[in-house]
Enzyme design. Structure first.
Site, PDB file in Angstrom:
ATOM      1  CG  ASP A  10      -1.604   1.264   1.484  1.00  0.00           C
ATOM      2  OD1 ASP A  10      -2.274   1.727   0.541  1.00  0.00           O
ATOM      3  OD2 ASP A  10      -1.511   1.836   2.607  1.00  0.00           O
ATOM      4  CG  ASP A  12      -1.809   7.554   0.072  1.00  0.00           C
ATOM      5  OD1 ASP A  12      -0.881   8.364  -0.049  1.00  0.00           O
ATOM      6  OD2 ASP A  12      -2.605   7.281  -0.839  1.00  0.00           O
TER       7      ASP A  12
HETATM    8  C1  XBP Z   1      -5.534   6.043   0.292  1.00  0.00           C
HETATM    9  C2  XBP Z   1      -6.697   6.856   0.015  1.00  0.00           C
HETATM   10  C3  XBP Z   1      -6.596   7.932  -0.965  1.00  0.00           C
HETATM   11  C4  XBP Z   1      -5.765   9.131  -0.552  1.00  0.00           C
HETATM   12  C5  XBP Z   1      -5.998  10.244  -1.529  1.00  0.00           C
HETATM   13  O1  XBP Z   1      -5.967   4.802   0.852  1.00  0.00           O
HETATM   14  O2  XBP Z   1      -7.763   6.627   0.528  1.00  0.00           O
HETATM   15  O3  XBP Z   1      -7.898   8.397  -1.202  1.00  0.00           O
HETATM   16  O4  XBP Z   1      -6.169   9.576   0.734  1.00  0.00           O
HETATM   17  O5  XBP Z   1      -5.696   9.867  -2.837  1.00  0.00           O
HETATM   18  P1  XBP Z   1      -5.040   3.504   0.817  1.00  0.00           P
HETATM   19  P2  XBP Z   1      -6.503  10.416  -4.111  1.00  0.00           P
HETATM   20  O6  XBP Z   1      -3.766   3.850   1.537  1.00  0.00           O
HETATM   21  O7  XBP Z   1      -5.823   2.466   1.584  1.00  0.00           O
HETATM   22  O8  XBP Z   1      -4.818   3.113  -0.625  1.00  0.00           O
HETATM   23  O9  XBP Z   1      -6.997  11.801  -3.759  1.00  0.00           O
HETATM   24  O10 XBP Z   1      -5.486  10.420  -5.221  1.00  0.00           O
HETATM   25  O11 XBP Z   1      -7.652   9.470  -4.348  1.00  0.00           O
HETATM   26 MG    MG Z   2      -2.993   3.126   3.384  1.00  0.00          MG
END
Ligand code: XBP
Ligand code: MG
Length: 252
Positions: A10, A12
Protein backbone atom coordinates in the site's frame (compact mmCIF):
# COMPACT_ATOMS: atom_id res chain seq x y z
CA UNK A 1 10.02 -24.61 2.24
CA UNK A 2 7.15 -22.40 1.02
CA UNK A 3 8.35 -18.81 0.61
CA UNK A 4 6.63 -15.52 -0.16
CA UNK A 5 7.25 -14.67 -3.81
CA UNK A 6 5.96 -11.11 -3.78
CA UNK A 7 5.59 -8.15 -1.44
CA UNK A 8 2.60 -5.98 -2.33
CA UNK A 9 2.68 -2.48 -0.87
CA UNK A 10 0.00 0.00 0.00
CA UNK A 11 1.20 3.59 -0.42
CA UNK A 12 -0.61 6.14 1.76
CA UNK A 13 0.19 5.54 5.40
CA UNK A 14 2.38 2.51 4.63
CA UNK A 15 5.25 3.63 2.39
CA UNK A 16 4.98 7.13 3.84
CA UNK A 17 2.79 9.13 6.22
CA UNK A 18 1.18 11.05 3.40
CA UNK A 19 -2.32 11.64 4.73
CA UNK A 20 -2.33 14.29 7.49
CA UNK A 21 0.42 16.56 6.17
CA UNK A 22 0.10 15.67 2.49
CA UNK A 23 -3.28 14.75 1.05
CA UNK A 24 -5.24 16.69 3.72
CA UNK A 25 -3.29 19.88 3.08
CA UNK A 26 -3.72 19.48 -0.70
CA UNK A 27 -7.50 18.94 -0.37
CA UNK A 28 -7.77 22.15 1.67
CA UNK A 29 -5.71 24.09 -0.90
CA UNK A 30 -7.97 22.81 -3.68
CA UNK A 31 -11.15 23.73 -1.77
CA UNK A 32 -9.80 27.23 -1.32
CA UNK A 33 -8.80 27.58 -4.98
CA UNK A 34 -12.24 26.39 -6.11
CA UNK A 35 -13.94 28.79 -3.67
CA UNK A 36 -15.43 26.16 -1.38
CA UNK A 37 -15.76 27.13 2.31
CA UNK A 38 -14.26 23.84 3.54
CA UNK A 39 -11.26 23.19 5.79
CA UNK A 40 -10.63 19.60 6.85
CA UNK A 41 -8.99 19.53 10.29
CA UNK A 42 -6.63 16.71 11.31
CA UNK A 43 -9.36 15.06 13.40
CA UNK A 44 -12.10 15.35 10.80
CA UNK A 45 -9.72 14.06 8.12
CA UNK A 46 -9.01 10.99 10.26
CA UNK A 47 -12.73 10.22 10.23
CA UNK A 48 -13.02 10.87 6.49
CA UNK A 49 -10.28 8.32 5.78
CA UNK A 50 -13.00 5.70 6.22
CA UNK A 51 -13.96 6.71 2.67
CA UNK A 52 -11.22 5.66 0.28
CA UNK A 53 -10.50 7.65 -2.86
CA UNK A 54 -10.19 11.42 -3.02
CA UNK A 55 -13.16 12.05 -5.31
CA UNK A 56 -15.32 9.67 -3.28
CA UNK A 57 -14.23 11.44 -0.05
CA UNK A 58 -15.22 14.87 -1.40
CA UNK A 59 -18.55 13.53 -2.66
CA UNK A 60 -19.27 11.88 0.70
CA UNK A 61 -18.46 15.05 2.65
CA UNK A 62 -20.63 17.30 0.47
CA UNK A 63 -23.57 14.91 0.58
CA UNK A 64 -23.41 14.88 4.40
CA UNK A 65 -23.26 18.69 4.56
CA UNK A 66 -26.33 19.87 2.63
CA UNK A 67 -25.65 23.57 3.31
CA UNK A 68 -22.50 23.35 1.16
CA UNK A 69 -22.66 23.66 -2.64
CA UNK A 70 -23.50 20.22 -4.08
CA UNK A 71 -21.01 19.84 -6.92
CA UNK A 72 -21.58 17.87 -10.12
CA UNK A 73 -19.26 14.91 -10.68
CA UNK A 74 -17.48 17.04 -13.32
CA UNK A 75 -16.77 19.76 -10.72
CA UNK A 76 -15.65 17.16 -8.18
CA UNK A 77 -13.18 15.90 -10.78
CA UNK A 78 -11.96 19.46 -11.31
CA UNK A 79 -11.43 20.01 -7.58
CA UNK A 80 -9.70 16.64 -7.34
CA UNK A 81 -7.35 17.47 -10.25
CA UNK A 82 -6.43 20.69 -8.42
CA UNK A 83 -5.84 18.64 -5.28
CA UNK A 84 -3.52 16.25 -7.17
CA UNK A 85 -1.52 19.23 -8.50
CA UNK A 86 -1.13 20.68 -5.01
CA UNK A 87 -0.19 17.25 -3.65
CA UNK A 88 2.45 16.70 -6.33
CA UNK A 89 3.86 20.16 -5.61
CA UNK A 90 4.02 19.27 -1.93
CA UNK A 91 5.83 16.00 -2.66
CA UNK A 92 8.49 17.74 -4.75
CA UNK A 93 9.42 19.92 -1.80
CA UNK A 94 10.56 16.61 -0.28
CA UNK A 95 9.04 17.06 3.15
CA UNK A 96 7.39 13.62 3.27
CA UNK A 97 9.95 10.86 3.93
CA UNK A 98 9.43 7.10 3.65
CA UNK A 99 8.53 5.42 6.95
CA UNK A 100 11.31 3.69 8.91
CA UNK A 101 12.53 0.45 7.35
CA UNK A 102 10.66 0.83 4.06
CA UNK A 103 13.62 1.68 1.80
CA UNK A 104 15.79 -0.95 3.50
CA UNK A 105 13.19 -3.73 3.19
CA UNK A 106 12.44 -2.87 -0.45
CA UNK A 107 16.16 -3.14 -1.26
CA UNK A 108 16.53 -6.38 0.71
CA UNK A 109 13.54 -7.87 -1.11
CA UNK A 110 15.03 -6.95 -4.48
CA UNK A 111 18.31 -8.63 -3.50
CA UNK A 112 16.36 -11.73 -2.39
CA UNK A 113 14.53 -11.81 -5.78
CA UNK A 114 11.15 -11.23 -4.17
CA UNK A 115 8.85 -9.45 -6.60
CA UNK A 116 7.62 -6.00 -5.62
CA UNK A 117 4.21 -4.53 -6.46
CA UNK A 118 1.93 -1.70 -5.41
CA UNK A 119 -1.82 -1.85 -4.68
CA UNK A 120 -3.21 1.56 -3.77
CA UNK A 121 -6.31 3.68 -3.92
CA UNK A 122 -4.50 6.88 -4.71
CA UNK A 123 -3.93 8.48 -8.12
CA UNK A 124 -1.07 6.84 -10.15
CA UNK A 125 0.89 10.13 -10.55
CA UNK A 126 1.03 10.45 -6.76
CA UNK A 127 2.75 7.08 -6.48
CA UNK A 128 5.38 7.68 -9.12
CA UNK A 129 6.14 11.13 -7.70
CA UNK A 130 6.61 9.73 -4.18
CA UNK A 131 8.88 6.93 -5.43
CA UNK A 132 10.96 9.31 -7.54
CA UNK A 133 11.30 11.81 -4.70
CA UNK A 134 12.27 9.28 -2.04
CA UNK A 135 14.04 6.43 -3.89
CA UNK A 136 15.21 8.01 -7.13
CA UNK A 137 14.21 8.16 -10.78
CA UNK A 138 14.70 4.42 -11.46
CA UNK A 139 12.75 3.10 -8.47
CA UNK A 140 9.51 2.90 -10.46
CA UNK A 141 11.09 -0.03 -12.28
CA UNK A 142 11.61 -1.97 -9.06
CA UNK A 143 7.88 -2.78 -9.13
CA UNK A 144 6.40 -5.42 -11.44
CA UNK A 145 3.09 -3.55 -11.34
CA UNK A 146 1.85 -0.29 -9.87
CA UNK A 147 -1.91 -0.80 -9.55
CA UNK A 148 -3.51 2.49 -8.52
CA UNK A 149 -6.61 4.66 -8.43
CA UNK A 150 -9.54 4.25 -10.79
CA UNK A 151 -8.33 1.10 -12.62
CA UNK A 152 -10.82 -0.84 -10.50
CA UNK A 153 -14.45 0.23 -10.09
CA UNK A 154 -14.51 -0.79 -6.40
CA UNK A 155 -11.70 0.71 -4.28
CA UNK A 156 -10.45 -0.69 -0.95
CA UNK A 157 -11.86 -2.30 1.23
CA UNK A 158 -12.93 -4.35 -1.83
CA UNK A 159 -10.29 -6.95 -2.82
CA UNK A 160 -10.26 -5.80 -6.48
CA UNK A 161 -6.96 -3.87 -6.55
CA UNK A 162 -5.11 -6.77 -4.91
CA UNK A 163 -6.69 -9.21 -7.35
CA UNK A 164 -5.45 -7.11 -10.28
CA UNK A 165 -1.93 -7.31 -8.83
CA UNK A 166 -2.09 -11.08 -8.21
CA UNK A 167 -3.35 -11.69 -11.71
CA UNK A 168 -0.49 -9.63 -13.15
CA UNK A 169 2.10 -11.41 -11.00
CA UNK A 170 0.59 -14.79 -11.83
CA UNK A 171 0.77 -16.07 -8.24
CA UNK A 172 -1.88 -17.31 -5.80
CA UNK A 173 -2.69 -15.06 -2.81
CA UNK A 174 -1.00 -17.28 -0.25
CA UNK A 175 2.38 -16.71 -1.92
CA UNK A 176 2.21 -12.93 -1.45
CA UNK A 177 2.52 -10.62 1.53
CA UNK A 178 0.62 -7.33 1.71
CA UNK A 179 1.89 -4.32 3.66
CA UNK A 180 -0.90 -2.09 4.93
CA UNK A 181 -1.63 0.59 7.52
CA UNK A 182 -5.42 0.89 7.69
CA UNK A 183 -8.58 -1.07 8.27
CA UNK A 184 -9.75 -0.56 4.69
CA UNK A 185 -6.40 -1.77 3.39
CA UNK A 186 -6.36 -4.75 5.77
CA UNK A 187 -9.86 -5.77 4.69
CA UNK A 188 -8.97 -5.39 1.03
CA UNK A 189 -5.91 -7.66 1.31
CA UNK A 190 -7.64 -10.17 3.58
CA UNK A 191 -10.66 -10.36 1.26
CA UNK A 192 -8.19 -11.29 -1.47
CA UNK A 193 -6.79 -13.99 0.92
CA UNK A 194 -3.36 -12.36 1.15
CA UNK A 195 -1.43 -12.53 4.46
CA UNK A 196 -0.95 -8.96 5.79
CA UNK A 197 1.74 -7.20 7.79
CA UNK A 198 0.32 -4.06 9.41
CA UNK A 199 2.39 -0.97 10.20
CA UNK A 200 -0.02 1.36 11.96
CA UNK A 201 0.17 5.14 12.28
CA UNK A 202 -1.48 7.89 14.30
CA UNK A 203 -4.76 7.48 12.42
CA UNK A 204 -4.92 3.68 12.68
CA UNK A 205 -3.16 2.70 15.93
CA UNK A 206 -6.47 2.13 17.77
CA UNK A 207 -7.74 -0.34 15.16
CA UNK A 208 -7.65 -4.11 15.57
CA UNK A 209 -6.31 -6.50 12.94
CA UNK A 210 -7.03 -9.98 14.31
CA UNK A 211 -5.74 -11.96 11.33
CA UNK A 212 -2.61 -9.93 10.57
CA UNK A 213 0.68 -11.80 10.36
CA UNK A 214 2.13 -9.05 12.57
CA UNK A 215 1.05 -5.59 13.74
CA UNK A 216 3.96 -3.20 14.18
CA UNK A 217 4.65 0.47 14.92
CA UNK A 218 6.68 0.52 11.70
CA UNK A 219 9.14 -1.80 9.93
CA UNK A 220 12.07 -0.73 12.09
CA UNK A 221 15.73 -0.15 11.45
CA UNK A 222 18.62 -1.86 13.28
CA UNK A 223 19.27 1.42 15.17
CA UNK A 224 15.52 2.18 15.57
CA UNK A 225 13.72 -1.16 16.13
CA UNK A 226 9.93 -1.37 16.05
CA UNK A 227 7.56 -2.74 18.69
CA UNK A 228 5.17 -5.53 17.73
CA UNK A 229 1.83 -4.22 18.93
CA UNK A 230 0.18 -7.63 18.76
CA UNK A 231 2.92 -9.19 20.96
CA UNK A 232 4.07 -6.56 23.40
CA UNK A 233 6.41 -8.97 25.20
CA UNK A 234 8.52 -9.56 22.06
CA UNK A 235 11.76 -7.63 21.71
CA UNK A 236 11.54 -4.70 19.26
CA UNK A 237 12.81 -5.64 15.82
CA UNK A 238 13.76 -4.53 12.36
CA UNK A 239 11.69 -6.52 9.83
CA UNK A 240 13.76 -8.40 7.22
CA UNK A 241 12.84 -10.93 4.50
CA UNK A 242 14.23 -13.61 6.87
CA UNK A 243 11.85 -12.60 9.68
CA UNK A 244 8.91 -12.40 7.26
CA UNK A 245 9.82 -15.90 6.08
CA UNK A 246 9.62 -17.15 9.69
CA UNK A 247 6.18 -15.56 10.21
CA UNK A 248 5.06 -16.91 6.84
CA UNK A 249 6.15 -20.46 7.73
CA UNK A 250 3.87 -20.36 10.80
CA UNK A 251 0.71 -19.77 8.74
CA UNK A 252 -1.55 -22.79 9.10
C1 XBP B 1 -5.53 6.04 0.29
C2 XBP B 1 -6.70 6.86 0.02
C3 XBP B 1 -6.60 7.93 -0.97
C4 XBP B 1 -5.76 9.13 -0.55
C5 XBP B 1 -6.00 10.24 -1.53
O1 XBP B 1 -5.97 4.80 0.85
O2 XBP B 1 -7.76 6.63 0.53
O3 XBP B 1 -7.90 8.40 -1.20
O4 XBP B 1 -6.17 9.58 0.73
O5 XBP B 1 -5.70 9.87 -2.84
P1 XBP B 1 -5.04 3.50 0.82
P2 XBP B 1 -6.50 10.42 -4.11
O6 XBP B 1 -3.77 3.85 1.54
O7 XBP B 1 -5.82 2.47 1.58
O8 XBP B 1 -4.82 3.11 -0.63
O9 XBP B 1 -7.00 11.80 -3.76
O10 XBP B 1 -5.49 10.42 -5.22
O11 XBP B 1 -7.65 9.47 -4.35
MG1 MG C 1 -2.99 3.13 3.38
Amino acid sequence: MRKPEAYIWDVDGTLADTERDGHRVAFNQAFQKFGLPIEWTETLYGQLLAITGGKERIQFYLSHNPTLPQLSSHDIETVHKMKTEFYLELLTTGTIPLRPGVARLLRQAKTAHIQLAIATTTTPDNVTALLKQTLGEQSRNWFSIIAAGDIVPRKKPAPDIYQVVLQHLGIPPHLAIAFEDSKNGYESARSADIPVIMTVNAYTQQDIFPKALAVLEHLGEPHHPAKRLDRLTDAPLSVTPGIIQQWFAQIK
